[in-house]
Design an enzyme around this catalytic site. Structure first.
Site, PDB file in Angstrom:
ATOM      1  N   ASN A   9     -12.914 -32.677   7.231  1.00  0.00           N
ATOM      2  CA  ASN A   9     -11.463 -32.463   7.172  1.00  0.00           C
ATOM      3  C   ASN A   9     -10.892 -32.775   8.552  1.00  0.00           C
ATOM      4  O   ASN A   9     -11.116 -32.034   9.501  1.00  0.00           O
ATOM      5  CB  ASN A   9     -11.185 -30.997   6.801  1.00  0.00           C
ATOM      6  N   LYS A  11      -7.790 -32.794   9.473  1.00  0.00           N
ATOM      7  CA  LYS A  11      -6.528 -32.113   9.809  1.00  0.00           C
ATOM      8  C   LYS A  11      -5.522 -33.145  10.341  1.00  0.00           C
ATOM      9  O   LYS A  11      -5.514 -34.260   9.866  1.00  0.00           O
ATOM     10  CB  LYS A  11      -6.781 -30.980  10.811  1.00  0.00           C
ATOM     11  N   HIS A  95      -6.382 -24.881   1.907  1.00  0.00           N
ATOM     12  CA  HIS A  95      -7.007 -24.666   3.221  1.00  0.00           C
ATOM     13  C   HIS A  95      -6.330 -23.485   3.910  1.00  0.00           C
ATOM     14  O   HIS A  95      -5.125 -23.284   3.777  1.00  0.00           O
ATOM     15  CB  HIS A  95      -6.886 -25.934   4.079  1.00  0.00           C
ATOM     16  N   GLU A  97      -5.343 -23.035   6.818  1.00  0.00           N
ATOM     17  CA  GLU A  97      -4.184 -23.392   7.667  1.00  0.00           C
ATOM     18  C   GLU A  97      -2.937 -23.573   6.812  1.00  0.00           C
ATOM     19  O   GLU A  97      -1.829 -23.246   7.235  1.00  0.00           O
ATOM     20  CB  GLU A  97      -4.511 -24.651   8.494  1.00  0.00           C
ATOM     21  N   GLU A 167     -14.540 -20.611   3.506  1.00  0.00           N
ATOM     22  CA  GLU A 167     -14.250 -20.797   4.926  1.00  0.00           C
ATOM     23  C   GLU A 167     -13.669 -19.501   5.502  1.00  0.00           C
ATOM     24  O   GLU A 167     -12.452 -19.281   5.426  1.00  0.00           O
ATOM     25  CB  GLU A 167     -13.233 -21.923   5.111  1.00  0.00           C
ATOM     26  N   GLY A 173     -12.611 -23.371  13.579  1.00  0.00           N
ATOM     27  CA  GLY A 173     -12.147 -23.865  14.875  1.00  0.00           C
ATOM     28  C   GLY A 173     -12.399 -22.903  16.020  1.00  0.00           C
ATOM     29  O   GLY A 173     -11.866 -23.076  17.119  1.00  0.00           O
ATOM     30  N   SER A 213     -16.771 -23.943  11.842  1.00  0.00           N
ATOM     31  CA  SER A 213     -17.570 -24.285  13.031  1.00  0.00           C
ATOM     32  C   SER A 213     -18.962 -24.811  12.678  1.00  0.00           C
ATOM     33  O   SER A 213     -19.945 -24.482  13.353  1.00  0.00           O
ATOM     34  CB  SER A 213     -17.646 -23.098  13.987  1.00  0.00           C
TER      35      SER A 213
HETATM   36  C1  PEP Z   1     -11.938 -26.747   8.546  1.00  0.00           C
HETATM   37  O1  PEP Z   1     -10.944 -27.215   9.035  1.00  0.00           O
HETATM   38  O2  PEP Z   1     -12.032 -26.694   7.319  1.00  0.00           O
HETATM   39  C2  PEP Z   1     -13.005 -26.259   9.429  1.00  0.00           C
HETATM   40  C3  PEP Z   1     -14.017 -25.653   8.884  1.00  0.00           C
HETATM   41  O3  PEP Z   1     -12.858 -26.473  10.785  1.00  0.00           O
HETATM   42  P1  PEP Z   1     -13.990 -26.311  11.932  1.00  0.00           P
HETATM   43  O4  PEP Z   1     -15.250 -26.972  11.408  1.00  0.00           O
HETATM   44  O5  PEP Z   1     -13.432 -27.024  13.119  1.00  0.00           O
HETATM   45  O6  PEP Z   1     -14.187 -24.858  12.146  1.00  0.00           O
END
Ligand code: PEP
Length: 249
Positions: A9, A11, A95, A97, A167, A173, A213
């Site tokens: 992803n 973003k 998601h 976000e 998630e 992040g 992450s």
């Molecule tokens: C994501 O944006 O779905 C995500 C898991 O980000 P990151 O791997 O950077 O934590």
């Protein structure tokens, strides 16, 4: 039995030029990969570039969001048909976000999921608890509610086009990955919820990704867990070398 998926992803990162450069770096590194499905989700503006660059490879292209209406006066929104026309085969939905910053709710997730799978896209539906919810011992309840409200009422054929991404918001992040044990525990709870709202066969077939992450050095421990069927990768999917290393876990 369940085929793994590694999805990236991006973003709000990468122009069209940067998208081409990414694929030119990635493709030679993953040409021999057959053990998993590979998905990349660029921003809307780079989707057609990504589709062109990924043509004749195993990489599938995903949107990061979709709207549930077919067309109309919905400024800023993009429909399932528009995504399919450009060559997308997947979309991410819900998601964290989007839930945190753009008013996404379980209800809008449900409408988008019904529209996406009804229109022929595969949907990667994201769920996950906040840190305060985990600290309060509510993580499983929160995720159960997101799964029940977001994913109930689908029909049999639609279910095969649903992928759930767990998630935990505190892991996205932040560099703070959930331990494989924490992730696996929630994946098992999601599968159990699916068995309750559908049936055992649908639950066994459901692919559940972990996100938060994920990096080249933690993917293999996560993938060893029976209920973890792949990863949704944010930051580490932006670099061809690290994304290729995750794909080749
Ligand atoms: C994501 O944006 O779905 C995500 C898991 O980000 P990151 O791997 O950077 O934590």
């Amino acid at each position: 039995m369940r085929r793994p998926i590694i999805a990236g992803n991006w973003k709000m990162f990468k122009t069209r030029g940067e998208t081409s450069a990414f694929f030119q770096g990635l493709i030679p590194q993953i040409q021999a990969v057959t053990h998993c499905d590979i998905v990349v989700a660029p921003p809307f503006t780079a989707l057609s570039t990504a589709v062109d660059e990924a043509a004749r490879t195993a990489v599938k292209i995903s949107a990061q969001d979709v709207y549930w209406e077919k067309e109309g006066a919905f400024t800023g929104q993009v429909s399932v048909k528009m995504l399919r026309e450009v060559g997308c085969t997947y979309t991410i939905i819900g998601h964290s976000e989007r839930r945190q910053y753009f008013g996404e709710t379980d209800e809008t997730v449900h409408k988008k999921t019904v529209a996406a799978v009804g229109g022929g896209l595969k949907a990667i539906v994201c769920v996950g608890e906040l840190l305060a919810e985990r600290d309060a011992g509510q993580a499983v309840d929160v995720v159960r509610r997101q799964v029940c409200n977001g994913l109930a009422g689908l029909t049999g054929p639609d279910l095969s086009n649903i992928i759930v991404a767990y998630e935990p918001v505190w892991a996205i992040g932040t560099g703070r990955t959930a331990t494989p044990e924490i992730a696996a525990e929630m994946h098992a709870a999601i599968r159990k919820t699916f068995a309750e709202i559908y049936n055992g066969a649908a639950a066994d077939a459901l692919r559940i990704l972990y996100g938060g992450s994920v990096k080249p050095d933690n993917i293999s421990a996560l993938m060893k867990k029976e209920d973890i069927d792949g990863a949704l990768v944010g930051g580490a999917s932006l670099d061809p070398a690290s994304f290729a290393a995750i794909i080749k876990y």
